[in-house]
Scaffold this motif. Structure first.
Motif, PDB file in Angstrom:
ATOM      1  N   THR A 255       0.829  -1.199   0.000  1.00 38.60           N
ATOM      2  CA  THR A 255       0.000   0.000   0.000  1.00 38.60           C
ATOM      3  C   THR A 255       0.870   1.258   0.000  1.00 38.60           C
ATOM      4  N   ALA A 256       1.857   1.286   0.887  1.00 38.32           N
ATOM      5  CA  ALA A 256       2.766   2.435   0.946  1.00 38.32           C
ATOM      6  C   ALA A 256       3.584   2.551  -0.336  1.00 38.32           C
ATOM      7  N   THR A 257       3.965   1.418  -0.899  1.00 32.14           N
ATOM      8  CA  THR A 257       4.759   1.428  -2.122  1.00 32.14           C
ATOM      9  C   THR A 257       3.966   1.994  -3.293  1.00 32.14           C
ATOM     10  N   VAL A 258       2.708   1.634  -3.393  1.00 25.54           N
ATOM     11  CA  VAL A 258       1.872   2.174  -4.475  1.00 25.54           C
ATOM     12  C   VAL A 258       1.770   3.690  -4.352  1.00 25.54           C
ATOM     13  N   LEU A 259       1.585   4.190  -3.152  1.00 24.51           N
ATOM     14  CA  LEU A 259       1.494   5.636  -2.954  1.00 24.51           C
ATOM     15  C   LEU A 259       2.840   6.316  -3.223  1.00 24.51           C
ATOM     16  N   PHE A 260       3.923   5.730  -2.748  1.00 28.05           N
ATOM     17  CA  PHE A 260       5.268   6.285  -2.945  1.00 28.05           C
ATOM     18  C   PHE A 260       5.635   6.312  -4.426  1.00 28.05           C
ATOM     19  N   VAL A 261       5.439   5.210  -5.111  1.00 30.80           N
ATOM     20  CA  VAL A 261       5.770   5.138  -6.542  1.00 30.80           C
ATOM     21  C   VAL A 261       4.839   6.037  -7.353  1.00 30.80           C
ATOM     22  N   GLY A 262       3.565   6.070  -6.995  1.00 32.20           N
ATOM     23  CA  GLY A 262       2.615   6.931  -7.699  1.00 32.20           C
ATOM     24  C   GLY A 262       2.957   8.402  -7.549  1.00 32.20           C
ATOM     25  N   ALA A 263       3.362   8.798  -6.348  1.00 30.80           N
ATOM     26  CA  ALA A 263       3.771  10.190  -6.130  1.00 30.80           C
ATOM     27  C   ALA A 263       5.026  10.507  -6.935  1.00 30.80           C
ATOM     28  N   PHE A 264       5.964   9.573  -6.968  1.00 34.51           N
ATOM     29  CA  PHE A 264       7.180   9.770  -7.754  1.00 34.51           C
ATOM     30  C   PHE A 264       6.853   9.889  -9.237  1.00 34.51           C
ATOM     31  N   LEU A 265       6.025   8.985  -9.736  1.00 30.02           N
ATOM     32  CA  LEU A 265       5.675   9.030 -11.163  1.00 30.02           C
ATOM     33  C   LEU A 265       4.887  10.291 -11.517  1.00 30.02           C
ATOM     34  N   GLY A 266       4.027  10.735 -10.607  1.00 26.84           N
ATOM     35  CA  GLY A 266       3.289  11.972 -10.834  1.00 26.84           C
ATOM     36  C   GLY A 266       4.211  13.176 -10.908  1.00 26.84           C
ATOM     37  N   SER A 267       5.161  13.248  -9.987  1.00 26.50           N
ATOM     38  CA  SER A 267       6.106  14.369 -10.023  1.00 26.50           C
ATOM     39  C   SER A 267       7.042  14.256 -11.218  1.00 26.50           C
ATOM     40  N   LEU A 268       7.417  13.045 -11.572  1.00 30.43           N
ATOM     41  CA  LEU A 268       8.258  12.839 -12.748  1.00 30.43           C
ATOM     42  C   LEU A 268       7.537  13.290 -14.018  1.00 30.43           C
ATOM     43  N   ALA A 269       6.260  12.952 -14.120  1.00 29.39           N
ATOM     44  CA  ALA A 269       5.477  13.382 -15.279  1.00 29.39           C
ATOM     45  C   ALA A 269       5.343  14.904 -15.311  1.00 29.39           C
ATOM     46  N   SER A 270       5.077  15.499 -14.154  1.00 29.98           N
ATOM     47  CA  SER A 270       4.959  16.962 -14.092  1.00 29.98           C
ATOM     48  C   SER A 270       6.242  17.641 -14.532  1.00 29.98           C
ATOM     49  N   MET A 271       7.345  17.167 -14.009  1.00 34.54           N
ATOM     50  CA  MET A 271       8.624  17.780 -14.357  1.00 34.54           C
ATOM     51  C   MET A 271       8.971  17.534 -15.818  1.00 34.54           C
ATOM     52  N   GLY A 272       8.682  16.343 -16.316  1.00 31.02           N
ATOM     53  CA  GLY A 272       8.947  16.055 -17.724  1.00 31.02           C
ATOM     54  C   GLY A 272       8.136  16.937 -18.652  1.00 31.02           C
ATOM     55  N   VAL A 273       6.864  17.126 -18.333  1.00 36.81           N
ATOM     56  CA  VAL A 273       6.005  17.989 -19.154  1.00 36.81           C
ATOM     57  C   VAL A 273       6.495  19.442 -19.078  1.00 36.81           C
ATOM     58  N   ALA A 274       6.864  19.877 -17.878  1.00 35.89           N
ATOM     59  CA  ALA A 274       7.350  21.256 -17.726  1.00 35.89           C
ATOM     60  C   ALA A 274       8.634  21.481 -18.511  1.00 35.89           C
ATOM     61  N   LEU A 275       9.572  20.555 -18.390  1.00 36.60           N
ATOM     62  CA  LEU A 275      10.849  20.725 -19.094  1.00 36.60           C
ATOM     63  C   LEU A 275      10.675  20.633 -20.604  1.00 36.60           C
ATOM     64  N   ALA A 276       9.770  19.773 -21.055  1.00 35.30           N
ATOM     65  CA  ALA A 276       9.489  19.702 -22.492  1.00 35.30           C
ATOM     66  C   ALA A 276       8.854  21.013 -22.961  1.00 35.30           C
ATOM     67  N   ALA A 277       7.978  21.575 -22.155  1.00 31.43           N
ATOM     68  CA  ALA A 277       7.346  22.851 -22.531  1.00 31.43           C
ATOM     69  C   ALA A 277       8.367  23.986 -22.574  1.00 31.43           C
ATOM     70  N   TYR A 278       9.341  23.964 -21.692  1.00 29.71           N
ATOM     71  CA  TYR A 278      10.390  24.996 -21.738  1.00 29.71           C
ATOM     72  C   TYR A 278      11.224  24.859 -22.991  1.00 29.71           C
ATOM     73  N   ARG A 279      11.472  23.638 -23.404  1.00 27.11           N
ATOM     74  CA  ARG A 279      12.323  23.404 -24.585  1.00 27.11           C
ATOM     75  C   ARG A 279      11.566  23.585 -25.897  1.00 27.11           C
ATOM     76  N   GLU A 280      10.332  23.086 -25.949  1.00 29.02           N
ATOM     77  CA  GLU A 280       9.595  23.069 -27.220  1.00 29.02           C
ATOM     78  C   GLU A 280       8.411  24.013 -27.248  1.00 29.02           C
ATOM     79  N   GLY A 281       8.030  24.566 -26.100  1.00 29.77           N
ATOM     80  CA  GLY A 281       6.855  25.434 -26.039  1.00 29.77           C
ATOM     81  C   GLY A 281       5.618  24.624 -25.739  1.00 29.77           C
ATOM     82  N   LEU A 282       4.553  25.355 -25.409  1.00 27.83           N
ATOM     83  CA  LEU A 282       3.299  24.678 -25.075  1.00 27.83           C
ATOM     84  C   LEU A 282       2.635  24.181 -26.301  1.00 27.83           C
TER      85      LEU A 282
END
Length: 140
Positions: free
Chosen positions: A113-140
């Motif tokens: 249960t804790a692992t699902v929440l921990f990994v999900g939070a990591f993947l959510g932040s990873l996706a957010s950061m990836g989308v943000a960095l892609a938007a900085y490089r390529e635009g929205l």
């Protein structure tokens, strides 16, 4: 590179290092002790990874902020990118929370249960950061 882009890169690096360090400790403990993952002492490493990761991110954010004090930290583009990125990560985190609640209702082992929440939070932040960095490089 804007202030927001810099701290996004820093957050990405810190997140990956902390996540990999946590799993390295847990897997090494499981292998060396000959235990299944559920029986490994995972609570301490998870708490320390959250505390150290959050603390390190706060220190890096402070250092970056002090370097640009007196200047504008964000502009309209930064705010738009941040809102777009947060929306992406929130969906993944929401799924992780839903899965965690279902697991709690089904009385699943605490480790998973804790692992699902921990990994999900990591993947959510990873996706957010990836989308943000892609938007900085390529635009929205």
């Amino acid at each position: 590179m804007t202030f927001t882009e810099r701290y996004t890169w820093a957050g990405l690096a810190i997140s990956i290092v902390v996540f990999v360090a946590y799993w390295t400790v847990v897997i090494v403990r499981a292998v060396t002790d000959g235990l299944p993952l559920v029986d490994v002492g995972w609570q301490g490493p998870m708490l320390w990874s959250l505390i150290l990761g959050g603390g390190l991110y706060a220190v890096v954010m402070l250092v970056l902020w002090l370097r640009v004090r007196g200047e504008a930290h964000t502009d309209a583009r930064d705010r738009e990118i941040e809102r777009y990125a947060e929306t992406t990560g929130a969906g993944i985190l929401g799924l992780a929370v839903l899965a965690t609640l279902v697991m709690l209702a089904l009385d699943a082992p605490v480790f998973w249960t804790a692992t699902v929440l921990f990994v999900g939070a990591f993947l959510g932040s990873l996706a957010s950061m990836g989308v943000a960095l892609a938007a900085y490089r390529e635009g929205l």
